[in-house]
Design an enzyme around this catalytic site. Structure first.
Site, mmCIF file in Angstrom:
data_model
loop_
_atom_site.group_PDB
_atom_site.id
_atom_site.type_symbol
_atom_site.label_atom_id
_atom_site.label_comp_id
_atom_site.label_asym_id
_atom_site.label_seq_id
_atom_site.Cartn_x
_atom_site.Cartn_y
_atom_site.Cartn_z
ATOM 1 N N ASP A 31 0.847 -1.191 0.000
ATOM 2 C CA ASP A 31 0.000 0.000 0.000
ATOM 3 C C ASP A 31 0.884 1.242 0.000
ATOM 4 O O ASP A 31 2.114 1.149 0.104
ATOM 5 C CB ASP A 31 -0.962 0.000 1.189
ATOM 6 C CG ASP A 31 -2.318 0.588 0.824
ATOM 7 O OD1 ASP A 31 -2.354 1.749 0.353
ATOM 8 O OD2 ASP A 31 -3.354 -0.090 0.998
ATOM 9 N N TYR A 142 -13.551 5.865 -15.715
ATOM 10 C CA TYR A 142 -13.595 4.698 -14.827
ATOM 11 C C TYR A 142 -14.021 3.454 -15.611
ATOM 12 O O TYR A 142 -13.389 2.393 -15.511
ATOM 13 C CB TYR A 142 -14.573 4.966 -13.685
ATOM 14 C CG TYR A 142 -14.565 3.905 -12.609
ATOM 15 C CD1 TYR A 142 -13.519 3.830 -11.691
ATOM 16 C CD2 TYR A 142 -15.606 2.983 -12.496
ATOM 17 C CE1 TYR A 142 -13.507 2.861 -10.693
ATOM 18 C CE2 TYR A 142 -15.598 2.009 -11.501
ATOM 19 C CZ TYR A 142 -14.549 1.962 -10.598
ATOM 20 O OH TYR A 142 -14.545 0.990 -9.625
ATOM 21 N N THR A 177 -17.255 0.818 1.226
ATOM 22 C CA THR A 177 -15.817 0.869 1.426
ATOM 23 C C THR A 177 -15.403 2.330 1.481
ATOM 24 O O THR A 177 -16.247 3.234 1.400
ATOM 25 C CB THR A 177 -15.094 0.125 0.285
ATOM 26 O OG1 THR A 177 -13.693 0.140 0.532
ATOM 27 C CG2 THR A 177 -15.360 0.758 -1.059
#
Length: 261
Positions: A31, A142, A177
């Site tokens: 990450d 996207y 999320t």
């Protein structure tokens, strides 16, 4: 099983990390943070991995070679949310989402395919989205990245099969999320819509992760992990007119907002 999960400190990546650890697998999380985030479980290893960085990918490969000597599962999960009408979203916004959502996956596959070929086994899991198949209005960038991830995954599934390497692509609908926190585009109207879809979604990341692991275990090339995604894909395939009505209705609502109606 030894697994590398990108974007594993939050969202679906974290849920997948926890699920893999729960079944006894070894996991290294990649990450952005330079130091280990508190969210990462203590029994997972951690690497700083910006999927835009060739150097970070090389360091991840070197870590895997040094610490494990092999990799069984690569989960290319890291990604950002974006949205924008074609005449509002900037080319810089396009470049950012392409570099992360598409090229991040490409870099991961390129980095670890030689290891998988050397082993003559392994599994690549690329996290796309329902947007890889269902292309709603106001989300060109996207949709384009996620459709491309589906295409890359299908291509690699054929290309790597002679080496015994499996490739899966994951295509969920919206689920709860922190993905919306990555949104930094110029089309604020579309961003507010996307934030609502994410924060009010009926599914949790943990639920999606459980379905994804079932798909990985089954060796599914395409993992559609929730009922909404399944029904939308089925509608596009079996009732194209209903799908067209859905798309036009969405575009009409977007146009009314733009016109102030």
């Amino acid at each position: 099983m030894r697994a590398l999960v990108t974007g594993g400190a939050s969202g679906l990546g974290l849920a997948l990390t926890k699920a893999l650890l729960a079944q006894g697998d070894l996991v290294v999380v990649g990450d952005l943070a330079e130091s280990r985030p508190e969210s990462v479980p203590g029994d997972a290893a951690y690497l700083t991995l910006d999927v835009r960085s060739e150097r970070d990918w090389e360091a991840a490969r070197d870590w895997v070679d040094r610490e494990w000597g092999r990799l069984d599962l690569l989960v290319n999960n890291a990604g950002i949310a974006t949205g924008g009408r074609i005449d509002v979203e900037t080319t810089e916004d396009w470049q950012r989402v392409l570099d992360i959502n598409l090229m991040g996956v490409v870099r991961g596959c390129r980095t670890f395919t030689p290891i998988f070929k050397r082993q003559r086994d392994g599994h690549i899991v690329n996290v796309a989205s329902l947007a890889g198949f269902i292309h709603g209005p106001g989300m060109s960038s996207y949709n384009a990245t996620k459709a491309a991830v589906v295409a890359v995954s299908e291509t690699l599934g054929f290309e790597l099969d002679p080496w015994g390497i499996k490739v899966s692509v994951v295509c969920p609908s919206f689920f709860r999320t922190n993905l919306h926190e990555s949104m930094r585009g110029t089309d604020t109207a579309m961003e507010s819509t996307a934030i609502g879809l994410i924060t009010q979604a009926p599914f949790t990341a943990a639920e999606i992760a459980t379905a994804v692991l079932h798909g990985i275990e089954a060796g599914d090339a395409v993992i559609v992990p929730d009922d909404i995604a399944v029904s939308m894909v089925a509608m596009k395939r079996t009732d194209p007119e209903a799908y067209a009505v859905w798309g036009r209705d969405g575009a009409a609502r977007l146009a009314r907002r733009e016109l102030g109606g």
